[in-house]
Design an enzyme around this catalytic site. Structure first.
Site, PDB file in Angstrom:
ATOM      1  N   ILE A  35      58.247  92.739  25.244  1.00 43.09           N
ATOM      2  CA  ILE A  35      58.599  93.378  24.308  1.00 43.09           C
ATOM      3  C   ILE A  35      58.766  94.490  24.015  1.00 43.09           C
ATOM      4  O   ILE A  35      59.180  95.246  23.159  1.00 43.09           O
ATOM      5  CB  ILE A  35      57.769  92.571  22.841  1.00 43.09           C
ATOM      6  CG1 ILE A  35      58.329  92.399  21.660  1.00 43.09           C
ATOM      7  CG2 ILE A  35      56.293  92.983  23.061  1.00 43.09           C
ATOM      8  CD1 ILE A  35      57.690  91.651  20.584  1.00 43.09           C
ATOM      9  N   TYR A 144      41.276  83.057  19.315  1.00 44.18           N
ATOM     10  CA  TYR A 144      41.792  83.070  20.745  1.00 44.18           C
ATOM     11  C   TYR A 144      41.351  82.012  21.527  1.00 44.18           C
ATOM     12  O   TYR A 144      42.091  81.491  22.138  1.00 44.18           O
ATOM     13  CB  TYR A 144      41.120  84.490  21.182  1.00 44.18           C
ATOM     14  CG  TYR A 144      41.456  84.622  22.628  1.00 44.18           C
ATOM     15  CD1 TYR A 144      42.806  85.176  23.228  1.00 44.18           C
ATOM     16  CD2 TYR A 144      40.403  84.894  23.621  1.00 44.18           C
ATOM     17  CE1 TYR A 144      43.018  85.601  24.488  1.00 44.18           C
ATOM     18  CE2 TYR A 144      40.838  85.025  24.873  1.00 44.18           C
ATOM     19  CZ  TYR A 144      41.974  85.473  25.202  1.00 44.18           C
ATOM     20  OH  TYR A 144      42.452  85.831  26.606  1.00 44.18           O
TER      21      TYR A 144
END
Ligand code: SER
Length: 317
Positions: A35, A144
């Protein structure tokens, strides 16, 4: 000929995995995507094809796979443990939706292999902490960790249900000098080297006796490629393999660095990341990886410390 797409190539693992794969498979057969388009190591930027990609955009991912006739994907994108706690919903979205995009594409286009990294974060406070077995209690209490455990179940599901050849590793804290990690709990073990050289002082966000599993990046890259090159018939685990290498605490690492930089000082100011570290194992039982695909780390603590210090000195010079 295999065509390999690395998603998240500018990150800590990707920036070292891409050049290693290009050496084996040829520059044009390894496509980097991320990205962010900068900063990027020169090796990465000039070494071969690169495509800007937000992996949450499934259509764009599909276009890249078609354009290059991609056969394998290493999907390395993740929001790490500490950062995930700051925005849990966003972390869940990035970690899980991106994985689904990759798995669905692999199923539709019949890709030959998918690599997806899990983590020691998939374990939790009720997991046995020493020599944590491959199969054990897993009750992660971080977003996470929950995403990694769910991801492990999903990649295995795609193997069982759709024969997508998925492979994964539960990485320990990874220590490297080329690209620094960001937003993790084990990051202190990289930051400490930079600060030792830059300022001679480090404020550590974990307590001095917090033992965590760690690994030098070269071992992680070797192990990852080794797993991906192992024949299907040898692999019994399709979620993610336990891998062990080093286990040390901040004070043990500090002593090693101080031996080489005598004026180096450390202070301990634990923050919320201490709670995350306390929920993770201190060391890992990786006997299945050793037996099934010959995993064996090559770097001990002293060797790793020597390389980190000399490479970071060069980098900062
Ligand atoms: N290194 C990662 C973290 O600290 C764990 O996989 O978040």
């Amino acid at each position: 000929m295999d065509k390999i797409l690395i998603i998240g190539c500018a990150g800590q693992i990707g920036s070292e995995l891409v050049p290693a794969l290009r050496k084996i498979y040829g520059n044009d057969n390894v496509i980097g995507s991320d990205i962010k388009t900068s900063p990027m190591t020169e090796e990465l930027a000039k070494g071969g094809p690169f495509e800007p990609l937000d992996v949450l955009n499934a259509a764009r991912l599909g276009e890249i796979v078609t354009k290059y006739r991609v056969t394998q994907i290493y999907h390395l994108v993740a929001v790490l443990s500490a950062l995930s706690e700051k925005d849990p919903r966003r972390a869940w979205q990035i970690n899980m939706d991106s994985l689904f995009n990759v798995l669905e594409l692999a199923r539709e286009k019949k890709l030959s292999k998918i690599f997806w990294p899990s983590s020691i974060g998939a374990f939790g406070p009720t997991t046995p902490r020493i020599a944590t077995p491959q199969m054990t209690v897993m009750e992660p209490n971080t977003v996470y960790g929950i995403s990694k455990l769910a991801g492990e179940r999903w990649v295995e599901y795609y193997w069982n249900k759709y024969s997508v050849d998925t492979r994964g590793i539960r990485y320990p804290g990874l220590i490297s000098y080329k690209t620094e990690p960001g937003g993790g709990t084990t990051d202190y073990a990289v930051d400490i080297f930079f600060e030792a050289i830059k300022s001679g002082h480090y404020k550590c966000f974990l307590k001095e006796d917090t033992h965590l599993p760690m690994m030098f990046m070269d071992d992680a890259i070797t192990g990852t490629i080794q797993l991906m090159e192992t024949g299907n018939e040898k692999l019994s685990i399709r979620s993610a393999y336990n891998l062990n290498s080093l286990s040390f605490s901040p004070s043990e690492l500090y002593e090693k660095i101080k031996k080489r930089i005598p004026h180096f000082r450390i202070e301990y100011k634990p923050d919320f990341r201490q709670g995350i570290a306390d929920s993770w194992p201190a060391s890992i039982d990786d006997s299945i990886a050793r037996k099934e695909w010959g995993w064996k780390p090559a770097y001990d603590l002293d060797k790793m410390v020597d390389i980190m210090l000399s490479e970071i000195k060069k980098k900062l010079a």
